[in-house]
Design an enzyme around this catalytic site. Structure first.
Site, PDB file in Angstrom:
ATOM      1  N   LYS A 104      40.852  40.600  29.104  1.00 43.58           N
ATOM      2  CA  LYS A 104      41.185  39.353  28.404  1.00 43.58           C
ATOM      3  C   LYS A 104      39.929  38.776  27.741  1.00 43.58           C
ATOM      4  O   LYS A 104      39.920  38.450  26.576  1.00 43.58           O
ATOM      5  CB  LYS A 104      41.788  38.367  29.409  1.00 43.58           C
ATOM      6  CG  LYS A 104      42.107  37.015  28.804  1.00 43.58           C
ATOM      7  CD  LYS A 104      42.832  36.132  29.787  1.00 43.58           C
ATOM      8  CE  LYS A 104      42.898  34.709  29.224  1.00 43.58           C
ATOM      9  NZ  LYS A 104      43.549  33.766  30.108  1.00 43.58           N
TER      10      LYS A 104
ATOM     11  N   GLU B 119      32.658  44.966  35.249  1.00 46.28           N
ATOM     12  CA  GLU B 119      33.226  46.246  35.680  1.00 46.28           C
ATOM     13  C   GLU B 119      33.825  47.004  34.490  1.00 46.28           C
ATOM     14  O   GLU B 119      33.584  48.196  34.291  1.00 46.28           O
ATOM     15  CB  GLU B 119      34.345  46.028  36.710  1.00 46.28           C
ATOM     16  CG  GLU B 119      33.895  45.547  38.064  1.00 46.28           C
ATOM     17  CD  GLU B 119      33.771  44.038  38.152  1.00 46.28           C
ATOM     18  OE1 GLU B 119      33.696  43.358  37.090  1.00 46.28           O
ATOM     19  OE2 GLU B 119      33.728  43.535  39.283  1.00 46.28           O
TER      20      GLU B 119
ATOM     21  N   GLY C 119      45.328  36.253  33.233  1.00 52.26           N
ATOM     22  CA  GLY C 119      45.195  37.690  33.508  1.00 52.26           C
ATOM     23  C   GLY C 119      46.277  38.199  34.440  1.00 52.26           C
ATOM     24  O   GLY C 119      46.904  39.236  34.210  1.00 52.26           O
ATOM     25  N   ARG C 120      46.533  37.475  35.513  1.00 54.05           N
ATOM     26  CA  ARG C 120      47.502  37.949  36.517  1.00 54.05           C
ATOM     27  C   ARG C 120      48.942  37.744  36.076  1.00 54.05           C
ATOM     28  O   ARG C 120      49.869  38.083  36.809  1.00 54.05           O
ATOM     29  CB  ARG C 120      47.222  37.290  37.872  1.00 54.05           C
ATOM     30  CG  ARG C 120      47.202  35.772  37.831  1.00 54.05           C
ATOM     31  CD  ARG C 120      46.565  35.196  39.089  1.00 54.05           C
ATOM     32  NE  ARG C 120      46.416  33.742  39.027  1.00 54.05           N
ATOM     33  CZ  ARG C 120      45.373  33.113  38.518  1.00 54.05           C
ATOM     34  NH1 ARG C 120      44.376  33.791  37.971  1.00 54.05           N
ATOM     35  NH2 ARG C 120      45.306  31.795  38.535  1.00 54.05           N
TER      36      ARG C 120
ATOM     37  N   GLU D 197      45.266  34.511  43.942  1.00 51.20           N
ATOM     38  CA  GLU D 197      44.340  33.963  42.946  1.00 51.20           C
ATOM     39  C   GLU D 197      44.945  32.669  42.373  1.00 51.20           C
ATOM     40  O   GLU D 197      44.233  31.797  41.910  1.00 51.20           O
ATOM     41  CB  GLU D 197      44.073  34.990  41.832  1.00 51.20           C
ATOM     42  CG  GLU D 197      42.738  34.778  41.140  1.00 51.20           C
ATOM     43  CD  GLU D 197      42.368  35.885  40.145  1.00 51.20           C
ATOM     44  OE1 GLU D 197      43.040  36.005  39.117  1.00 51.20           O
ATOM     45  OE2 GLU D 197      41.392  36.610  40.403  1.00 51.20           O
TER      46      GLU D 197
ATOM     47  N   HIS E  47      55.639  52.325  61.127  1.00 50.70           N
ATOM     48  CA  HIS E  47      54.854  53.118  62.084  1.00 50.70           C
ATOM     49  C   HIS E  47      53.401  52.652  62.134  1.00 50.70           C
ATOM     50  O   HIS E  47      52.543  53.375  62.641  1.00 50.70           O
ATOM     51  CB  HIS E  47      54.929  54.602  61.710  1.00 50.70           C
ATOM     52  CG  HIS E  47      56.323  55.131  61.831  1.00 50.70           C
ATOM     53  ND1 HIS E  47      56.823  55.652  62.993  1.00 50.70           N
ATOM     54  CD2 HIS E  47      57.346  55.156  60.941  1.00 50.70           C
ATOM     55  CE1 HIS E  47      58.087  56.010  62.826  1.00 50.70           C
ATOM     56  NE2 HIS E  47      58.426  55.708  61.580  1.00 50.70           N
TER      57      HIS E  47
ATOM     58  N   LYS F 130      30.337  36.594  41.084  1.00 44.98           N
ATOM     59  CA  LYS F 130      29.939  37.316  39.865  1.00 44.98           C
ATOM     60  C   LYS F 130      28.520  36.913  39.463  1.00 44.98           C
ATOM     61  O   LYS F 130      27.689  37.744  39.111  1.00 44.98           O
ATOM     62  CB  LYS F 130      30.875  36.947  38.710  1.00 44.98           C
ATOM     63  CG  LYS F 130      32.272  37.474  38.796  1.00 44.98           C
ATOM     64  CD  LYS F 130      33.024  37.097  37.519  1.00 44.98           C
ATOM     65  CE  LYS F 130      34.500  37.341  37.645  1.00 44.98           C
ATOM     66  NZ  LYS F 130      35.276  36.837  36.526  1.00 44.98           N
TER      67      LYS F 130
HETATM   68  O1  F6P Z   1      37.547  37.831  38.288  1.00 43.72           O
HETATM   69  C1  F6P Z   1      38.862  37.490  38.213  1.00 43.72           C
HETATM   70  C2  F6P Z   1      39.427  37.753  36.853  1.00 43.72           C
HETATM   71  O2  F6P Z   1      38.999  36.779  35.978  1.00 43.72           O
HETATM   72  C3  F6P Z   1      40.928  37.839  36.911  1.00 43.72           C
HETATM   73  O3  F6P Z   1      41.553  36.614  36.855  1.00 43.72           O
HETATM   74  C4  F6P Z   1      41.216  38.732  35.762  1.00 43.72           C
HETATM   75  O4  F6P Z   1      42.506  39.259  35.840  1.00 43.72           O
HETATM   76  C5  F6P Z   1      40.127  39.760  35.925  1.00 43.72           C
HETATM   77  O5  F6P Z   1      39.008  39.022  36.356  1.00 43.72           O
HETATM   78  C6  F6P Z   1      39.809  40.568  34.715  1.00 43.72           C
HETATM   79  O6  F6P Z   1      39.422  39.763  33.655  1.00 43.72           O
HETATM   80  P1  F6P Z   1      39.407  40.320  32.173  1.00 43.72           P
HETATM   81  O7  F6P Z   1      40.793  40.700  31.816  1.00 43.72           O
HETATM   82  O8  F6P Z   1      38.900  39.176  31.339  1.00 43.72           O
HETATM   83  O9  F6P Z   1      38.490  41.490  32.128  1.00 43.72           O
END
Ligand code: F6P
Length: 565
Positions: free
Chosen positions: A215, A221, A287-288, A373, A404, A528
């Site tokens: 987003k 990452e 995002g979620r 979240e 199980h 972060k």
């Molecule tokens: O760190 C949490 C977050 O901001 C989430 O809310 C989001 O889904 C994820 O990181 C990834 O963010 P982006 O889509 O901006 O890479």
């Protein structure tokens, strides 16, 4: 327009009435057995059919009176009004001053023009983007979109994390039987170098397409993995002699093997992906809450546009049901309110989600981000502290595997763990084991578990089986362990869409009662920021090391001493 202040729900007469009711139930004794015996209509009055899903709420620790009081509580916090504010684009995400419009992502095209938000015709924009995603998906599926050497795409790799990963991977796993174009999907999310290494090891760069989903397009990452993927691609193509070492050749290869999904198309371009190969979305999609936006591009590719449309239609059907059904008969609202009942009155903070469908094996993980979240907050939308417990720990595994492993604790532990069971009548893989239909064996387990949890087994029943007296207590099941059963016809794109929207709205209901801004996530920021400060201390910076607390320093020293590469 300024948002109303959140109601302090604990000071309402409706809350006091619920507390009184709860205390009375404790005195009288909560007994599902008795409630079922006393009320022959209990199942009928607590069962709701929504499209092709049946919701059975009757095995929850509620009476008709509880539901009535919970509905009144919902009205006291103006659940319906707040939902209207949300879908009309008011900035209910107060801390980021944003509208919250994931429901617009699945509105039918005919509603274009009906939702102007902050000057934007949101539905028209959604459908314009969908059209370009579908066009792209069709090209990849038909082989018209090829890699740089002219070979068709065989594997699409989604690079993203959190909402840019969990929704697409969950939905891909759930809908695998519908992936009909022979195109495989892979998902890279973790910054752990092992993730991308394992996911690309056996792939051929010439037939691999990466979808970089972020987003913000600023997530450490995702950008790290995207750069690694680009290096892997170019190195592979050069080693195979497919491209030369020139800048132009690299650019051309990236344009054939990388597309992006983001709200920030400038950063996409800066990264080196041509914005004409990018699909946008908007700040009013969290995002979620974004699997049905361009974030689901990989799904449109592997499943095809028609199935993606069915998926959106399922979500919209659930939105429509939630918005237009009176709270008293609204299974979605009731599920959210019942969750509040467990958290705030029973003090039960953990909630299991147990899909009796192997294809839903990533659904609990997806729900963890969606719910935790969203509602893991200690302050309300106006910045004041919450006045009661919030949030629930969602977790789970598919049945029968969970049976199980951890069901022991749900059946006989000291904690009350409400559980949602999700099952489907039909399987795409009907099988017999001799005379036995295996799906029926499987469904028998789903039904047995909810029955055992609700009604248990008394000491008398255990004794009647000839159990030695000293082990009778260990074999007693006290019952009254609450469950909701969601039983569907089949797990298809429409039903999956319904399930996702269901939990989005459950999250909304809980967040509204608690007065939360369920659409921000400031709690993920500090870690972060600290990671950026700490990382240099791992390799060379003694100054950065000296800045750390004693525990962190000692762990870094261990790392420096033991690193072998
Ligand atoms: O760190 C949490 C977050 O901001 C989430 O809310 C989001 O889904 C994820 O990181 C990834 O963010 P982006 O889509 O901006 O890479």
């Amino acid at each position: 327009m300024a948002l109303p202040k959140p109601v302090d729900v604990t000071r309402t007469p409706e809350w006091a009435a619920l507390q009184e009711h709860f205390d009375r139930l404790q005195e009288e004794g909560v007994s599902l057995k008795k409630w079922f015996a006393d009320d022959p209509d209990r199942v009928a009055s607590m069962t709701f059919d929504v499209e092709d899903l049946r919701f059975d709420l009757s095995k929850n620790l509620v009476t008709e009176e509880t539901l009535d009081l919970l509905v009144k509580l919902g009205r006291a916090v103006d659940l319906e009004g707040r939902f209207r504010s949300m879908v009309c684009g008011e900035h209910i995400n107060t801390t980021e001053d944003r509208a919250v419009l994931h429901t617009a992502l699945r509105r039918p095209k005919e509603q274009s023009g009906a939702f102007m938000v902050d000057g934007q015709d949101v539905v028209a924009d959604v459908h314009e983007t969908l059209a370009s995603i579908y066009d792209f998906a069709d090209k990849v599926r038909s082989g018209a979109w090829t890699g740089v050497t002219g070979r068709p795409i065989e594997t699409v790799v989604n690079i993203g994390i959190g909402g840019s990963d969990l929704g697409p991977v969950m939905a891909y796993e759930a809908l695998k039987p519908f992936a009909d174009a022979g195109i495989k999907a892979r998902y890279v999310s973790n910054i752990d170098p092992n993730d991308i290494a394992e996911k690309t090891r056996d792939l051929d760069p010439e037939t691999t397409l990466f979808v970089v989903v972020s987003k913000t397009f600023g997530t450490l990452e995702t950008l790290t993995n995207a750069r690694e993927a680009r290096a892997w691609l170019l190195e592979g193509l050069r080693d195979a002699g497919a491209i030369d070492g020139s800048e132009d050749a690299a650019k051309e290869a990236v344009s054939r093997h990388f597309v992006a999904v983001s709200t920030n198309l400038e950063l996409v371009e800066e990264f080196g992906i041509d914005p004409k190969n990018a699909f946008g979305f908007w700040n009013w999609v969290g995002g979620r809450y974004s699997v049905d936006s361009a974030v689901g591009t990989i799904l449109a590719v592997v499943l095809g546009p028609e199935r993606f449309q069915d998926f959106l239609a399922g979500m919209h059907a659930m939105d429509h049901y939630f918005a237009h059904t009176p709270l008293e008969e609204n299974a979605v609202a009731l599920m959210g309110l019942i969750n509040v009942w467990y958290v705030d009155f029973f003090k039960s903070y953990s909630h299991a989600v147990l899909p009796y469908d192997q294809y839903l094996h990533r659904f609990p993980a997806y729900l963890q981000q969606l719910t935790m979240e969203s509602n893991g907050k200690s302050v309300r939308w106006d910045g004041t502290p919450v006045t009661t417990e919030t949030g629930e720990i969602f977790w789970g595994e598919p049945g029968t595997n969970g049976q199980h492993a951890f069901y022991q604790l749900i059946h006989q532990g000291t904690q009350l763990i409400p559980a949602d069971f999700i099952a489907f009548a039909n399987t795409p893989n009907p099988t017999r084991d001799g005379e036995q239909d295996v799906q029926e064996l499987f469904l028998g387990n789903f039904l047995a578990q909810t029955k055992a949890l609700a009604f248990g087994k008394t000491a008398e029943e255990v004794r009647a089986e000839g159990t030695p007296e000293e082990i009778v207590p260990a074999r007693v099941f006290e019952g009254n362990r609450p469950t909701t059963s969601i039983f569907g016809v089949r797990l298809d794109p429409f039903a999956l869409g319904e399930l996702i929207a269901l939990y989005e709205h459950i999250t909304f209901v809980e967040g509204t009662v608690w007065g939360l801004d369920s659409y921000d996530q400031w709690g993920v920021e500090l870690g972060k920021q600290l990671a950026k400060e700490i990382t240099p201390a791992l390799s060379e910076s003694d100054a950065a090391l000296a800045e750390q607390d004693a525990s962190t320093r000692s762990l870094i020293e261990f790392y420096r001493e033991n690193r072998t590469w």
